[in-house]
Enzyme design. Structure first.
Site, short mmCIF file in Angstrom:
data_model
loop_
_atom_site.label_atom_id
_atom_site.label_comp_id
_atom_site.label_asym_id
_atom_site.label_seq_id
_atom_site.Cartn_x
_atom_site.Cartn_y
_atom_site.Cartn_z
N LYS A 106 76.33 -31.93 -24.35
CA LYS A 106 75.47 -30.75 -24.41
C LYS A 106 74.40 -30.89 -25.50
O LYS A 106 73.26 -30.48 -25.30
CB LYS A 106 76.30 -29.48 -24.62
N LYS A 163 81.04 -32.63 -12.27
CA LYS A 163 81.88 -31.45 -12.08
C LYS A 163 81.01 -30.24 -11.70
O LYS A 163 79.85 -30.14 -12.13
CB LYS A 163 82.73 -31.16 -13.31
N LYS A 180 78.76 -24.22 -14.48
CA LYS A 180 77.87 -23.06 -14.58
C LYS A 180 76.47 -23.51 -15.02
O LYS A 180 75.48 -22.91 -14.66
CB LYS A 180 78.40 -22.06 -15.60
N1 AQP Z 1 84.53 -28.04 -11.90
C1 AQP Z 1 85.68 -27.59 -12.39
N2 AQP Z 1 86.84 -27.92 -11.81
C2 AQP Z 1 88.02 -27.45 -12.29
N3 AQP Z 1 88.12 -26.62 -13.36
C3 AQP Z 1 86.97 -26.27 -13.96
N4 AQP Z 1 86.71 -25.47 -15.03
C4 AQP Z 1 85.37 -25.44 -15.23
N5 AQP Z 1 84.74 -26.19 -14.33
C5 AQP Z 1 85.71 -26.72 -13.52
C6 AQP Z 1 87.72 -24.76 -15.79
O1 AQP Z 1 87.36 -23.37 -15.78
C7 AQP Z 1 87.61 -22.80 -17.06
C8 AQP Z 1 86.28 -22.26 -17.58
O2 AQP Z 1 86.08 -22.43 -18.90
P1 AQP Z 1 84.69 -22.15 -19.60
O3 AQP Z 1 84.21 -20.80 -19.27
O4 AQP Z 1 84.91 -22.51 -21.03
O5 AQP Z 1 83.64 -23.14 -18.94
P2 AQP Z 1 83.53 -24.71 -18.95
O6 AQP Z 1 84.84 -25.38 -19.02
O7 AQP Z 1 82.55 -25.12 -20.00
O8 AQP Z 1 82.94 -25.02 -17.49
P3 AQP Z 1 81.84 -24.24 -16.71
O9 AQP Z 1 82.40 -22.91 -16.31
O10 AQP Z 1 81.34 -25.00 -15.56
O11 AQP Z 1 80.67 -24.09 -17.72
P4 AQP Z 1 79.71 -25.22 -18.35
O12 AQP Z 1 78.38 -24.87 -17.79
O13 AQP Z 1 79.80 -25.02 -19.80
O14 AQP Z 1 80.17 -26.57 -17.89
C9 AQP Z 1 88.25 -23.91 -17.91
O15 AQP Z 1 89.64 -23.85 -17.80
C10 AQP Z 1 87.72 -25.15 -17.25
O16 AQP Z 1 88.53 -26.28 -17.47
#
Ligand code: AQP
Length: 333
Positions: free
Chosen positions: A112, A196, A199
């Site tokens: 990031k 992956k 968001k």
């Molecule tokens: N693609 C994915 N497959 C399986 N699990 C996933 N998680 C996120 N993406 C996947 C899981 O969802 C939870 C969300 O945690 P978060 O809100 O801290 O977001 P994150 O892990 O950073 O992932 P996001 O939602 O896609 O956001 P960004 O844009 O930051 O990458 C966690 O349990 C995560 O493992």
């Protein structure tokens, strides 16, 4: 009963299918056997610039999606992170017991910060894994249900807990275990099935958001990138696109990948995508109705979150006092 903690950031109006299949569905089934705390981790969302009014809406929306997925506030504690000040307090303690180099090895931070440059990267993004460790250790958590992308952060939480126990005596912190369900640990982007579903993806076309218009969702699935060849077979290395679709199909219907491979033997990618689009839309329609129901009555939702925060705070205070005491901080009278 063993304790569970997990949370998601309110950084978008909608969670995506990766959040749902990688984490949220597991949260729901684990409620039967564990004492669970499920949190909307709004302080984490401050690591990226967010409009204040949007953040407030997204916090309620995230809580509503937990409820719509089946998080049951009668059995689990559902709350908002910033309502329990102890999270930030313990994060400070943990940051004083973590090496700068150790925190710097977190790959999510490296990715990031590389994207945003050093001036676009906040110190909060760097210390985010320690706030996450605080979220977990604050409740003497045994198990943390997350997706694969959080494995390294969980490992950091375990290391910090072990360090506190070594420095201040056993029982200072409970060492948590990750709970990562292999089949759905990583759901991939529909347009780039080697990345992956995220968001913060560059294009929205590869993401299925739980609150998206079903017509948009169906179109995104029908235009998902598939692989060379024609065979519908689960082969994540050779056929990442098709394998991702099969994973989603199996997870949403409870059917096995083998059964789906059998059913689609000799048929084309188009058939698979058309049927999967129907499965996803059938799942989303009632889910979205439930989300709207919760959001139409924000006062009741806020009451429910206040009740959750009160229950969480009582547990958090106890842990924080124990840790402060072990560290030698003079008790307040
Ligand atoms: N693609 C994915 N497959 C399986 N699990 C996933 N998680 C996120 N993406 C996947 C899981 O969802 C939870 C969300 O945690 P978060 O809100 O801290 O977001 P994150 O892990 O950073 O992932 P996001 O939602 O896609 O956001 P960004 O844009 O930051 O990458 C966690 O349990 C995560 O493992």
């Amino acid at each position: 009963r063993p304790r569970i903690f997990s949370g998601m950031q309110p950084t978008s109006d909608s969670l995506h299918l990766g959040n749902y299949l990688g984490a949220l569905t597991n949260w729901v089934s684990l409620q039967d056997d564990y004492d669970a705390l499920y949190c909307v981790v709004d302080l984490h969302a401050l690591t990226v610039a967010t409009d204040p009014a949007l953040l407030r809406d997204r916090t309620r929306s995230t809580a509503a999606q937990y409820l719509a997925a089946g998080v049951d506030p009668a059995r689990s504690i559902l709350f908002v992170q910033s309502h329990v000040a102890e999270h930030a307090e313990l994060a400070w303690v943990l940051s004083c017991h973590t090496g700068f180099g150790e925190a710097g090895r977190m790959t999510q931070f490296k990715d990031k910060s590389a994207r945003h440059g050093s001036d676009g990267t906040s110190v909060g993004l760097f210390t985010y894994p320690l706030l996450m460790a605080a979220d977990i250790l604050l409740y003497d958590t045994n198990l943390v249900p997350v997706g694969e992308d959080q494995r390294q952060h969980l490992e950091l939480s375990r290391n910090v807990a072990q360090r506190l126990n070594a420095r201040f005596g056993p029982g200072t912190a409970v060492v948590p275990e990750p709970h990562i369900v292999k089949a759905t640990a990583k759901i991939y982007d529909l347009q780039d099935p080697t990345a992956k579903m995220s968001k913060s993806a560059a294009s929205p076309n590869g993401i299925i958001e739980l609150r998206d218009d079903p017509k948009v969702v169906a179109k995104r699935i029908r235009s998902a990138v598939t692989d060379a060849g024609r065979e519908i077979r689960f082969d994540p290395e050779g056929k990442p696109g098709v394998s991702n679709l099969l994973t989603i199909f199996a997870a949403l219907t409870g059917r096995s990948i083998e059964a789906l491979e059998g059913e689609y033997a000799g048929r084309g990618y188009g058939d698979l995508k058309k049927d999967l689009a129907e499965v996803v839309v059938d799942f989303l329609a009632p889910f979205q109705t439930r989300v709207s129901g919760y959001l139409e009555d924000p006062a009741t939702l806020d009451d429910l979150l206040a009740d959750g925060a009160e229950r969480a705070r009582a547990l958090a205070r106890e842990t924080l006092e124990r840790v402060y005491d072990r560290l030698g901080l003079l008790p307040a009278r």
